[in-house]
Design a protein around this motif. Structure first.
Motif, PDB file in Angstrom:
ATOM      1  N   MET A  22     -44.906  17.689 -15.055  1.00 53.69           N
ATOM      2  CA  MET A  22     -44.864  19.133 -15.162  1.00 53.69           C
ATOM      3  C   MET A  22     -43.391  19.398 -15.729  1.00 53.69           C
ATOM      4  O   MET A  22     -42.586  18.520 -15.991  1.00 53.69           O
ATOM      5  N   HIS A  23     -43.274  20.671 -16.443  1.00 53.12           N
ATOM      6  CA  HIS A  23     -42.014  21.074 -17.135  1.00 53.12           C
ATOM      7  C   HIS A  23     -41.127  21.575 -15.718  1.00 53.12           C
ATOM      8  O   HIS A  23     -41.394  22.120 -14.696  1.00 53.12           O
ATOM      9  N   ALA A  24     -39.990  21.646 -15.888  1.00 54.22           N
ATOM     10  CA  ALA A  24     -38.963  22.233 -14.943  1.00 54.22           C
ATOM     11  C   ALA A  24     -39.067  23.458 -14.443  1.00 54.22           C
ATOM     12  O   ALA A  24     -38.919  23.846 -13.558  1.00 54.22           O
ATOM     13  N   GLU A  25     -39.605  24.389 -15.685  1.00 58.34           N
ATOM     14  CA  GLU A  25     -39.952  25.688 -15.351  1.00 58.34           C
ATOM     15  C   GLU A  25     -40.929  25.956 -14.450  1.00 58.34           C
ATOM     16  O   GLU A  25     -41.014  26.675 -13.409  1.00 58.34           O
ATOM     17  N   SER A  26     -42.048  25.205 -14.317  1.00 55.23           N
ATOM     18  CA  SER A  26     -43.106  25.161 -13.462  1.00 55.23           C
ATOM     19  C   SER A  26     -42.607  24.881 -11.988  1.00 55.23           C
ATOM     20  O   SER A  26     -43.315  25.321 -10.895  1.00 55.23           O
ATOM     21  N   LEU A  27     -41.546  23.988 -11.836  1.00 57.43           N
ATOM     22  CA  LEU A  27     -40.935  23.511 -10.600  1.00 57.43           C
ATOM     23  C   LEU A  27     -39.988  24.207 -10.144  1.00 57.43           C
ATOM     24  O   LEU A  27     -39.415  24.188  -8.951  1.00 57.43           O
ATOM     25  N   GLY A  28     -39.488  25.222 -11.064  1.00 62.84           N
ATOM     26  CA  GLY A  28     -38.424  26.377 -10.501  1.00 62.84           C
ATOM     27  C   GLY A  28     -36.887  25.910 -10.912  1.00 62.84           C
ATOM     28  O   GLY A  28     -35.993  26.303 -10.498  1.00 62.84           O
ATOM     29  N   PHE A  29     -36.822  24.542 -11.605  1.00 65.76           N
ATOM     30  CA  PHE A  29     -35.588  24.133 -11.912  1.00 65.76           C
ATOM     31  C   PHE A  29     -34.651  24.698 -12.807  1.00 65.76           C
ATOM     32  O   PHE A  29     -33.496  24.855 -12.604  1.00 65.76           O
ATOM     33  N   HIS A  30     -35.219  25.487 -13.541  1.00 66.24           N
ATOM     34  CA  HIS A  30     -34.628  26.394 -14.567  1.00 66.24           C
ATOM     35  C   HIS A  30     -33.941  27.614 -13.922  1.00 66.24           C
ATOM     36  O   HIS A  30     -32.993  28.200 -14.495  1.00 66.24           O
ATOM     37  N   LYS A  31     -34.103  27.885 -12.588  1.00 62.87           N
ATOM     38  CA  LYS A  31     -33.446  29.008 -11.869  1.00 62.87           C
ATOM     39  C   LYS A  31     -32.289  28.382 -11.430  1.00 62.87           C
ATOM     40  O   LYS A  31     -31.479  29.406 -10.696  1.00 62.87           O
ATOM     41  N   LEU A  32     -31.979  27.220 -11.239  1.00 60.77           N
ATOM     42  CA  LEU A  32     -30.955  26.710 -10.713  1.00 60.77           C
ATOM     43  C   LEU A  32     -29.659  26.699 -11.864  1.00 60.77           C
ATOM     44  O   LEU A  32     -29.966  26.256 -12.998  1.00 60.77           O
ATOM     45  N   ASN A  33     -28.444  27.124 -11.257  1.00 61.62           N
ATOM     46  CA  ASN A  33     -27.262  26.670 -12.016  1.00 61.62           C
ATOM     47  C   ASN A  33     -26.926  25.341 -12.374  1.00 61.62           C
ATOM     48  O   ASN A  33     -27.623  24.560 -11.643  1.00 61.62           O
ATOM     49  N   GLU A  34     -25.901  25.087 -13.303  1.00 60.56           N
ATOM     50  CA  GLU A  34     -25.662  23.673 -13.472  1.00 60.56           C
ATOM     51  C   GLU A  34     -25.161  22.935 -12.195  1.00 60.56           C
ATOM     52  O   GLU A  34     -25.389  21.895 -11.888  1.00 60.56           O
ATOM     53  N   GLU A  35     -24.212  23.684 -11.525  1.00 57.92           N
ATOM     54  CA  GLU A  35     -23.709  23.096 -10.107  1.00 57.92           C
ATOM     55  C   GLU A  35     -24.696  22.798  -9.198  1.00 57.92           C
ATOM     56  O   GLU A  35     -24.682  21.673  -8.701  1.00 57.92           O
ATOM     57  N   GLU A  36     -25.569  23.589  -9.168  1.00 63.29           N
ATOM     58  CA  GLU A  36     -26.898  23.502  -8.220  1.00 63.29           C
ATOM     59  C   GLU A  36     -27.749  22.352  -8.503  1.00 63.29           C
ATOM     60  O   GLU A  36     -28.297  21.508  -7.904  1.00 63.29           O
ATOM     61  N   ARG A  37     -27.972  22.317  -9.907  1.00 67.20           N
ATOM     62  CA  ARG A  37     -28.860  20.993 -10.296  1.00 67.20           C
ATOM     63  C   ARG A  37     -28.116  19.784 -10.176  1.00 67.20           C
ATOM     64  O   ARG A  37     -28.742  18.770  -9.770  1.00 67.20           O
ATOM     65  N   GLN A  38     -26.839  19.721 -10.494  1.00 67.30           N
ATOM     66  CA  GLN A  38     -26.024  18.490 -10.179  1.00 67.30           C
ATOM     67  C   GLN A  38     -26.092  17.896  -8.542  1.00 67.30           C
ATOM     68  O   GLN A  38     -26.186  17.036  -8.247  1.00 67.30           O
ATOM     69  N   ASP A  39     -26.199  19.073  -7.885  1.00 70.18           N
ATOM     70  CA  ASP A  39     -26.053  18.970  -6.320  1.00 70.18           C
ATOM     71  C   ASP A  39     -27.399  18.480  -5.776  1.00 70.18           C
ATOM     72  O   ASP A  39     -27.495  17.721  -4.888  1.00 70.18           O
ATOM     73  N   MET A  40     -28.430  19.147  -6.346  1.00 68.16           N
ATOM     74  CA  MET A  40     -29.804  18.994  -5.751  1.00 68.16           C
ATOM     75  C   MET A  40     -30.795  17.870  -6.298  1.00 68.16           C
ATOM     76  O   MET A  40     -31.693  17.495  -5.667  1.00 68.16           O
ATOM     77  N   ILE A  41     -30.599  17.418  -7.660  1.00 69.14           N
ATOM     78  CA  ILE A  41     -31.575  16.840  -8.448  1.00 69.14           C
ATOM     79  C   ILE A  41     -30.874  15.662  -8.873  1.00 69.14           C
ATOM     80  O   ILE A  41     -29.793  15.510  -9.660  1.00 69.14           O
ATOM     81  N   LEU A  42     -31.565  14.359  -8.688  1.00 68.24           N
ATOM     82  CA  LEU A  42     -31.133  12.982  -8.840  1.00 68.24           C
ATOM     83  C   LEU A  42     -32.274  12.653 -10.114  1.00 68.24           C
ATOM     84  O   LEU A  42     -33.364  12.333  -9.264  1.00 68.24           O
ATOM     85  N   TYR A  43     -32.009  11.876 -10.954  1.00 69.80           N
ATOM     86  CA  TYR A  43     -33.028  11.360 -11.882  1.00 69.80           C
ATOM     87  C   TYR A  43     -32.781   9.993 -11.904  1.00 69.80           C
ATOM     88  O   TYR A  43     -31.972   9.308 -12.064  1.00 69.80           O
ATOM     89  N   GLY A  44     -33.996   9.257 -11.273  1.00 77.03           N
ATOM     90  CA  GLY A  44     -33.829   7.785 -11.241  1.00 77.03           C
ATOM     91  C   GLY A  44     -34.344   7.192 -12.346  1.00 77.03           C
ATOM     92  O   GLY A  44     -34.914   7.598 -13.485  1.00 77.03           O
ATOM     93  N   SER A  45     -33.867   5.948 -12.382  1.00 76.26           N
ATOM     94  CA  SER A  45     -33.965   5.117 -13.764  1.00 76.26           C
ATOM     95  C   SER A  45     -35.443   4.769 -14.112  1.00 76.26           C
ATOM     96  O   SER A  45     -35.913   4.454 -15.067  1.00 76.26           O
TER      97      SER A  45
END
Length: 76
Positions: A22-45
């Motif tokens: 899925m794209h970030a837009e379909s998950l709603g990630f695009h609605k988060l600001n940069e600080e919220e993204r860094q606080d809420m989303i962690l990308y694993g290896s």
């Protein structure tokens, strides 16, 4: 790729969505600001995404006890 949701307050695993493309837009990630993204989303290896949110129990506890907002961790 899988999405793993955990509660930021109690650590409870809320769920996992497997084999998604899925794209970030379909998950709603695009609605988060940069600080919220860094606080809420962690990308694993391995390509998995770990998302911190709030479970229903913690949300109810915070609504009943607004002073709990000053705590990083809740036990219920």
């Amino acid at each position: 790729m899988a999405l793993h949701y955990h509660c930021r307050h109690c650590g409870m695993k809320m769920g996992t969505l497997d084999n998604l493309s899925m794209h970030a837009e379909s998950l709603g990630f695009h609605k988060l600001n940069e600080e919220e993204r860094q606080d809420m989303i962690l990308y694993g290896s391995s390509g998995d995404i770990h998302i911190t949110s709030i479970c229903e129990d913690c949300q109810e506890s915070l609504e009943r006890n607004p002073d709990y907002h000053q705590n990083d961790y809740l036990i219920h």
